[in-house]
Each structure stands twice: as C-alpha cells, then as structure tokens.
Design an enzyme around this catalytic site. Structure first.
Site, PDB file in Angstrom:
ATOM      1  N   SER A 132       0.652  -0.923  -0.164  1.00  0.00           N
ATOM      2  CA  SER A 132       0.067   0.034   0.155  1.00  0.00           C
ATOM      3  C   SER A 132       0.457   1.018   0.048  1.00  0.00           C
ATOM      4  CB  SER A 132      -1.355   0.452   1.209  1.00  0.00           C
ATOM      5  OG  SER A 132      -1.504  -0.753   1.102  1.00  0.00           O
ATOM      6  N   HIS A 186      -3.410   0.634  -5.202  1.00  0.00           N
ATOM      7  CA  HIS A 186      -2.856  -0.245  -5.540  1.00  0.00           C
ATOM      8  C   HIS A 186      -3.485  -0.542  -7.008  1.00  0.00           C
ATOM      9  CE1 HIS A 186      -1.781  -3.559  -1.676  1.00  0.00           C
ATOM     10  NE2 HIS A 186      -2.088  -2.080  -0.958  1.00  0.00           N
ATOM     11  N   HIS A 212      -5.110  -9.585  -1.122  1.00  0.00           N
ATOM     12  CA  HIS A 212      -5.214  -9.173   0.769  1.00  0.00           C
ATOM     13  C   HIS A 212      -6.582 -10.771   0.663  1.00  0.00           C
ATOM     14  CE1 HIS A 212      -4.317  -5.185  -0.201  1.00  0.00           C
ATOM     15  NE2 HIS A 212      -3.024  -5.059   0.949  1.00  0.00           N
ATOM     16  N   TYR A 258      -8.451  -9.774   2.902  1.00  0.00           N
ATOM     17  CA  TYR A 258     -10.186  -9.320   3.078  1.00  0.00           C
ATOM     18  C   TYR A 258     -10.607  -9.264   2.094  1.00  0.00           C
ATOM     19  CZ  TYR A 258      -6.938  -5.223   2.637  1.00  0.00           C
ATOM     20  OH  TYR A 258      -6.615  -4.262   1.811  1.00  0.00           O
ATOM     21  N   GLU A 259     -10.003  -9.225   1.113  1.00  0.00           N
ATOM     22  CA  GLU A 259     -10.757  -8.374  -0.144  1.00  0.00           C
ATOM     23  C   GLU A 259     -11.898  -9.679  -0.959  1.00  0.00           C
ATOM     24  OE1 GLU A 259      -8.411  -6.305  -3.090  1.00  0.00           O
ATOM     25  OE2 GLU A 259      -6.765  -7.273  -1.988  1.00  0.00           O
ATOM     26  N   ALA A 287       2.841  -2.062   3.713  1.00  0.00           N
ATOM     27  CA  ALA A 287       2.979  -0.768   5.252  1.00  0.00           C
ATOM     28  C   ALA A 287       2.348  -1.459   6.765  1.00  0.00           C
ATOM     29  CB  ALA A 287       1.511   0.248   5.195  1.00  0.00           C
ATOM     30  N   MET A 300      -1.712  -6.692   7.508  1.00  0.00           N
ATOM     31  CA  MET A 300      -2.800  -7.111   6.694  1.00  0.00           C
ATOM     32  C   MET A 300      -2.711  -7.944   5.570  1.00  0.00           C
ATOM     33  SD  MET A 300      -6.317  -4.705   7.543  1.00  0.00           S
ATOM     34  CE  MET A 300      -6.224  -3.428   8.222  1.00  0.00           C
ATOM     35  N   SER A 301      -1.364  -7.683   5.097  1.00  0.00           N
ATOM     36  CA  SER A 301      -0.809  -8.915   4.292  1.00  0.00           C
ATOM     37  C   SER A 301       0.091 -10.036   4.312  1.00  0.00           C
ATOM     38  CB  SER A 301      -0.482  -7.895   3.102  1.00  0.00           C
ATOM     39  OG  SER A 301       0.643  -7.161   3.499  1.00  0.00           O
ATOM     40  N   ASN A 340       1.977   3.891  11.165  1.00  0.00           N
ATOM     41  CA  ASN A 340       1.092   4.363  12.456  1.00  0.00           C
ATOM     42  C   ASN A 340       1.262   3.838  13.331  1.00  0.00           C
ATOM     43  OD1 ASN A 340      -0.132   2.494  10.551  1.00  0.00           O
ATOM     44  ND2 ASN A 340      -1.498   2.165  12.360  1.00  0.00           N
ATOM     45  N   HIS A 369      -7.117   4.442   6.091  1.00  0.00           N
ATOM     46  CA  HIS A 369      -6.179   3.644   5.402  1.00  0.00           C
ATOM     47  C   HIS A 369      -5.468   5.352   4.416  1.00  0.00           C
ATOM     48  CE1 HIS A 369      -5.436   1.135   2.024  1.00  0.00           C
ATOM     49  NE2 HIS A 369      -5.749   2.004   1.280  1.00  0.00           N
TER      50      HIS A 369
HETATM   51  N1  HPA Z   1      -3.104  -1.972  11.512  1.00  0.00           N
HETATM   52  C1  HPA Z   1      -3.436  -3.169  10.621  1.00  0.00           C
HETATM   53  N2  HPA Z   1      -2.517  -2.514   9.143  1.00  0.00           N
HETATM   54  C2  HPA Z   1      -1.591  -1.426   8.727  1.00  0.00           C
HETATM   55  C3  HPA Z   1      -1.580  -0.863  10.061  1.00  0.00           C
HETATM   56  C4  HPA Z   1      -2.220  -1.000  11.632  1.00  0.00           C
HETATM   57  O1  HPA Z   1      -1.835   0.107  12.130  1.00  0.00           O
HETATM   58  N3  HPA Z   1      -1.282   0.410   9.628  1.00  0.00           N
HETATM   59  C5  HPA Z   1      -0.349  -0.273   8.489  1.00  0.00           C
HETATM   60  N4  HPA Z   1      -1.772  -1.714   7.892  1.00  0.00           N
END
Ligand code: HPA
Length: 271
Positions: A29, A60, A82, A84-85, A112, A210-211, A234, A246
């Site tokens: 991402s 993406h 992913h 989640y998709e 990310a 998440m990947s 973050n 996001h």
């Molecule tokens: N959690 C999960 N996935 C992420 C995060 C997060 O804080 N930041 C970027 N991708």
C-alpha cells in the site's frame, strides 16, 4: 483447489517477450511508485491475464512492471491481493509458484504496517526478521504439488539470513535508518482494537499488518529466498491519540517510500 501457477507462468512468459526476471518485488500500500525506478518497463495489467485476480484496494494499481532495476532483472507487482478482499489464499500461492516456474529465485516483499511499540515510529522502515501468522489462513492448504515444494515446508529461515545481513550492512554503510522486527499478520479488514495491539506486543511482534505472510509461506515452500520490509505508517491502536484510517496509511507510506527506494537500490546493486 486448482493449481493455476502453470497457466499464470505461461501467460507472463508470453507477455514478457524474452525478458527473464531473477527477482520478484511485491509493492505494498502506497509503495507502488517504487516501480517507476525500472528502466524501460514492460507493463502487464492484471486485467489482461485471464483468470488473474484484480486489485480492489485504493493505493494498489493492479499491474506487473518488468525491467532492469540497478542492473537486476525484476518483476514488480504494483498491487497485491489480500485475504480481506475475499481472495482465497491459494491464489496467492499460485502467483508465487508461477514466479518459481519463471525461474525467479528471490522474492522481496514490502508492506505498510502499524507499530506495536512506541519506539518504532511512523516513517521508519523495518526489516522483517520473522513473522507470526494470526490470519487463520494458509495458502498451502489443499493438495500439495511435490514438484514445487514439500508438504511440510521448513520456516526456520523464512526471511533469508544472508539477505537480511546484506540489508543491514547496506543500510549501515549508506547511513539509511533501518529498524528490524517481527511482523504479525491479521486478516483485517478492520484495524485492531487496543487490547489486540497490547496482546500482539506481548506475543513478541513489533508490527502488524494485513498482508505478506501468505506470499512468504508460498515462497518458502517453493524454495525462493525472501527479503521483507515494513514501512511503519502509524502507531497501533491505543498507542496513538487519533483513530486509524487507510488514508493515513497511504499518505505515510508514500512519505516513507523514498527511504525504502534508496535502500532497495543499494541492495539491488549488491544482490
Ligand atoms: N494495522 C493493520 N494493518 C496496518 C496498520 C495497522 O495499524 N497500518 C498499516 N497497515
């Protein structure tokens, strides 16, 4: 579950026009622009490959870019898939296995991620030295293709030690800040609760995302050497004041991408 790796490898070979990549680079991402560093790239849109999944997440692009990066033959994925998709993890296995069939020997993954400890600050690049799979999925579930790898693959060197040492040495020599730690994967799509962030830290993880883990499992299965980087976008929920989003992830990843691009270019020169 059908093995599409032979079909994808065939489709990619036709479109690569005689170019034989040695390294696959998956861009996470907000990191897709790293592919702009390729010389005279061949672009292959995911949409142009029959039965190939399509990226549904903003940030993406949804294409391969193949070309030379610092003298190395690279196949980039600008956009990944992913759980989640709704994609089955086996489609990720098939894509990675198609890379193996193309003769690719190394996989470099980027993503990310959120930080699970206050000392790992947004903007930092983290070398992934190991992972924890808390996605409750596995790309290797189903019949095993013994030609590509063993039924019960070893994961003791999931992130190749030699490549990790090369990355650490390169970062030190070039004065590029590089942290290292354990990446924990959740399925998403929701960001974590504060209690989960606390629990994941206690489990021994440094970053959450998440990947990546499905790609790394499939690559290890097929004997590809893996190198992985997280761009910390973050602090995890509960470690920062503001809510997660996001948009914040994409903005922070784009801002940190320059550091990662620079580091990757020096690493590629030495691969
Ligand atoms: N959690 C999960 N996935 C992420 C995060 C997060 O804080 N930041 C970027 N991708």
């Amino acid at each position: 579950m059908t093995d599409l790796s032979l079909f994808f490898a065939d489709q990619l070979t036709r479109r690569l026009g005689g170019f034989h990549p040695d390294i696959a680079l998956i861009l996470g991402s907000g990191l897709g622009r790293i592919a702009e560093q390729l010389q005279d790239p061949v672009i292959i849109k995911y949409a142009d490959i029959p039965d190939f999944p399509q990226s549904t997440v903003s940030g993406h692009t949804g294409q391969f870019a193949a070309g030379f990066f610092c003298g190395k033959k690279v196949l980039c994925m600008q956009g990944r898939f992913h759980l989640y998709e709704g994609w089955p993890p086996q489609i990720i296995r098939d894509i990675i296995h198609s890379f193996k069939r193309l003769g690719i020997s190394k996989l470099i993954v980027t993503n990310a991620a959120g930080s699970l400890r206050p000392s790992l600050k947004p903007g930092t690049v983290m070398l992934i030295n190991d992972h924890i799979n808390l996605s409750f999925a596995n790309p290797l579930i189903g019949p095993n293709n013994d030609e590509l790898g063993p039924r019960f693959p070893d994961m003791s060197n999931a992130y190749d030690r030699r490549l990790r040492n090369l990355a650490l040495q390169t970062a030190a020599e070039k004065n590029i800040p590089l942290d290292q730690g354990v990446y924990l994967m959740v399925s998403g799509p929701n960001f974590e609760t504060a209690a989960e962030v606390k629990a994941f830290g206690i489990l021994g993880a440094d970053a959450v995302g998440m990947s990546t883990v499905p790609e790394v499992i499939a690559a290890n299965h097929a004997g590809l050497a893996v190198l992985g980087f997280s761009v910390i976008t973050n602090l995890g929920t509960g470690l920062q004041q503001q809510a997660q989003s996001h948009t914040e992830t994409l903005t922070a990843a784009e801002a940190a991408a320059a550091n990662l691009t620079q580091l990757l270019s020096h690493i590629f020169e030495r691969l």
